[in-house]
Write a protein that holds these residues in place. Sequence first.
Motif, mmCIF file in Angstrom:
data_model
loop_
_atom_site.group_PDB
_atom_site.id
_atom_site.type_symbol
_atom_site.label_atom_id
_atom_site.label_comp_id
_atom_site.label_asym_id
_atom_site.label_seq_id
_atom_site.Cartn_x
_atom_site.Cartn_y
_atom_site.Cartn_z
ATOM 1 N N CYS A 1 0.911 -1.070 -0.061
ATOM 2 C CA CYS A 1 0.039 0.061 -0.172
ATOM 3 C C CYS A 1 0.957 1.336 0.008
ATOM 4 O O CYS A 1 1.687 1.484 0.849
ATOM 5 C CB CYS A 1 -0.922 -0.067 1.318
ATOM 6 S SG CYS A 1 -1.838 1.482 1.457
ATOM 7 N N HIS B 1 0.429 4.296 3.371
ATOM 8 C CA HIS B 1 0.648 4.369 4.917
ATOM 9 C C HIS B 1 1.859 3.236 5.244
ATOM 10 O O HIS B 1 2.036 2.990 6.465
ATOM 11 C CB HIS B 1 -0.570 3.235 5.511
ATOM 12 C CG HIS B 1 -0.515 1.868 5.418
ATOM 13 N ND1 HIS B 1 -1.159 1.099 4.485
ATOM 14 C CD2 HIS B 1 -0.076 0.993 6.230
ATOM 15 C CE1 HIS B 1 -0.931 -0.011 4.708
ATOM 16 N NE2 HIS B 1 -0.242 -0.225 5.919
ATOM 17 N N CYS C 1 -7.455 -1.477 1.799
ATOM 18 C CA CYS C 1 -6.086 -1.711 2.347
ATOM 19 C C CYS C 1 -6.604 -1.961 3.796
ATOM 20 O O CYS C 1 -7.332 -1.406 4.475
ATOM 21 C CB CYS C 1 -5.339 -0.616 2.396
ATOM 22 S SG CYS C 1 -3.922 -0.773 3.523
ATOM 23 N N GLY D 1 -4.445 -2.175 6.028
ATOM 24 C CA GLY D 1 -3.600 -1.592 6.831
ATOM 25 C C GLY D 1 -4.181 -0.104 7.506
ATOM 26 O O GLY D 1 -4.260 0.098 8.520
ATOM 27 N N CYS D 2 -4.523 0.720 6.264
ATOM 28 C CA CYS D 2 -5.109 1.806 6.721
ATOM 29 C C CYS D 2 -6.452 2.121 6.412
ATOM 30 O O CYS D 2 -7.098 3.377 6.330
ATOM 31 C CB CYS D 2 -4.153 2.893 5.841
ATOM 32 S SG CYS D 2 -4.164 2.737 4.166
HETATM 33 ZN ZN LIG Z 1 -2.871 1.302 3.337
#
Ligand SMILES: [Zn+2]
Length: 323
Positions: A30, A33, A51, A53-54
């Motif tokens: 990604c 982030h 995503c 993660g973020c």
């Molecule tokens: Zn991300």
Amino acid sequence: MTSQATRLARVLVYYGFQVNPFCDKQKILCPFHGDENPSLLVDFTTGTWFCFGCNLSGDAFHFVELMEKQFHNTSGMKFAKIYKEAVNGKSRSLIKVDAKTVGVDDAYFSQLYDEAHDYYYCLGKTDWVHDDSDDISELREYMRSRGFMPSTLNTVRAKASYNRNYRLLFPMMDDGEFKGWVSRTTDKELAKKRKYLYNKGFRRRTTLVGNYSDYKFVYVVEGYMDWLKFRQFGLKNVVAILGWKMSKEQIAKLKDAGVANVVSALDNDKYGIQGTDYLHKFFKVKRFKFCKGVKDPGEMTKVQFKESIDKTLRSSNGHSGKH
Ligand SMILES: [Zn+2]
């Protein structure tokens, strides 16, 4: 591929990502982030991306918009022009996307941090022991069914959020410092797709949930719920790494705090074992002795916990068998 998916594929190629045309779904690093392991899922059946993660998501156009805003200060209506270029198969050769080195825009992250901080602290305090409203009762029963006591929820200052799908909200405190929040869904169907939601901009790799300064050793667990369960059982020196492999930053934090010994209570599966092996490179490690059939600390009962702790503390140091 649908045309929407084709557009997304072209946009990714435009920014220099490797696209595999034989996969319906693909994970890429990604760019938004500071990703270390690919966590942005591209779905070529729908032409959308998400995503883990973020939490950013969208379609091809939105991807262009975010890339341009974050890396090129593109403003006004120029997105449309660039988007058109991208879907027409051009490549933006000037850009080299390397998510490991690009993408940490401090101002952007500090704004997201402030938002997450305000969101958590502005929410009313929830009294999980005494509040008898239907809403809280339902959440309380859900947590109770997983073995979590209302008093534990009070101790860690969990709250009920406004998000209907992710009602349970927990602050992530890193040695006393607020780092962001994580929320959990109580909806079974939703949990199959996505159990946890982190605030936008939250960076897992630089966060250790729990207390570790001033301890001779700490217990290391994977998830927030594992951490919560150990807290409930009375352990204070527990850290959750929010994954199975400790990041360089997390390792540095423990080292800087003077922690040289850890008990690895990473999940009782192959990832937990791999994660434990990795810890051996940096710490003196004891492996937590899980009871048979117990997958992780989060699902442990108090009886199982006591048995495990006893065995763990009596066990000798070092590797438990050769991997
Ligand atoms: Zn991300």
